[in-house]
Design an enzyme around this catalytic site. Structure first.
Site, PDB file in Angstrom:
ATOM      1  N   HIS A 228      55.004  17.527  84.436  1.00  0.00           N
ATOM      2  CA  HIS A 228      55.559  18.635  83.656  1.00  0.00           C
ATOM      3  C   HIS A 228      57.052  18.413  83.411  1.00  0.00           C
ATOM      4  O   HIS A 228      57.544  18.627  82.299  1.00  0.00           O
ATOM      5  CB  HIS A 228      55.337  19.965  84.384  1.00  0.00           C
ATOM      6  CG  HIS A 228      53.902  20.347  84.493  1.00  0.00           C
ATOM      7  ND1 HIS A 228      53.307  21.245  83.649  1.00  0.00           N
ATOM      8  CD2 HIS A 228      52.936  19.942  85.357  1.00  0.00           C
ATOM      9  CE1 HIS A 228      52.037  21.388  83.980  1.00  0.00           C
ATOM     10  NE2 HIS A 228      51.790  20.603  85.015  1.00  0.00           N
TER      11      HIS A 228
ATOM     12  N   ASP B 126      57.677  26.320  80.462  1.00  0.00           N
ATOM     13  CA  ASP B 126      56.350  25.731  80.626  1.00  0.00           C
ATOM     14  C   ASP B 126      55.339  26.880  80.658  1.00  0.00           C
ATOM     15  O   ASP B 126      55.546  27.880  81.342  1.00  0.00           O
ATOM     16  CB  ASP B 126      56.304  24.937  81.936  1.00  0.00           C
ATOM     17  CG  ASP B 126      55.090  24.045  82.039  1.00  0.00           C
ATOM     18  OD1 ASP B 126      53.962  24.560  81.903  1.00  0.00           O
ATOM     19  OD2 ASP B 126      55.259  22.834  82.261  1.00  0.00           O
TER      20      ASP B 126
ATOM     21  N   THR C 214      52.539  21.777  78.625  1.00  0.00           N
ATOM     22  CA  THR C 214      52.824  20.372  78.903  1.00  0.00           C
ATOM     23  C   THR C 214      51.592  19.556  79.271  1.00  0.00           C
ATOM     24  O   THR C 214      51.723  18.464  79.785  1.00  0.00           O
ATOM     25  CB  THR C 214      53.849  20.267  80.046  1.00  0.00           C
ATOM     26  OG1 THR C 214      53.337  20.971  81.175  1.00  0.00           O
ATOM     27  CG2 THR C 214      55.180  20.838  79.639  1.00  0.00           C
TER      28      THR C 214
END
Length: 196
Positions: free
Chosen positions: A37, A137, A161
């Site tokens: 990520h 995210d 991601t």
């Protein structure tokens, strides 16, 4: 004064402002504290910074320590418009004999879920220039980052991601369950309960 065309729509009159007088956008990145990520969001952050945006990238203390140790920040030497800020992740500092502590993903997620909101507000209040946008995210919404952004009236973009095949898998779980293709049946597949 200038005009801007919006496809087939009527032209709209807009005030022309020299780009020099406009504030430089400042984007804050919030990745899940996991290597893949961070790597994915770091690539996007570098691209936006290369295009002229100020970037602040939030990293956990232990992940940032590993990033610096691996040489992953050397490209920043001549880039003052790209900054890292760290937040605690609940991992104690290394011991005197150099042993680095680790934690399970469950411990990390529990710690971040409880403490990230306050850490994010501390980071935001300590920045020299105000943030124009947060790129968070999609898996970090459990940390109340959205709540902080809403409170401060900062727009948020959720950036997923994961790979496209993983996203489509998550996206289609409900349909697959309705068609009784999930959970997988047979002795070679463990049965997992998926709740919605």
């Amino acid at each position: 004064m200038g005009y801007k065309s919006f496809g087939n729509h009527t032209k709209t009159k807009m005030d022309a402002m020299p780009i020099i007088n406009q504030k430089k956008p400042h984007v804050l990145f919030i990745p899940v504290p996991a290597q893949s990520h961070i790597k994915c969001m770091l690539k996007l952050a570098r691209l936006l910074n290369h295009k002229g945006l100020d970037v602040t990238f939030i990293n956990t203390q232990s992940n940032h320590k590993r990033l610096v140790k691996s040489g992953g920040t050397r490209w920043l030497d001549d880039t003052p418009s790209f900054r890292f800020k760290t937040v605690p992740d609940g991992v104690p500092s290394s011991t005197e004999d150099g042993v680095e502590h680790t934690q399970t993903i469950v411990e990390l997620w529990n710690y971040m879920g409880t403490n990230f909101y306050d850490s994010l507000l501390d980071v935001l209040s300590g920045l020299e220039t105000p943030v124009s946008c947060i790129v968070c995210d999609g898996f970090m919404t459990y940390t109340n980052a959205m709540k902080a952004a809403e409170m401060l009236k900062i727009p948020v973009i959720l950036f997923w991601t994961m790979a496209a095949c993983g996203f489509m898998g998550f996206y289609q779980v409900k349909v697959l369950k309705e068609k009784e293709l999930l959970p997988l049946k047979g002795s070679i597949f463990p049965i997992y309960t998926i709740r919605f």
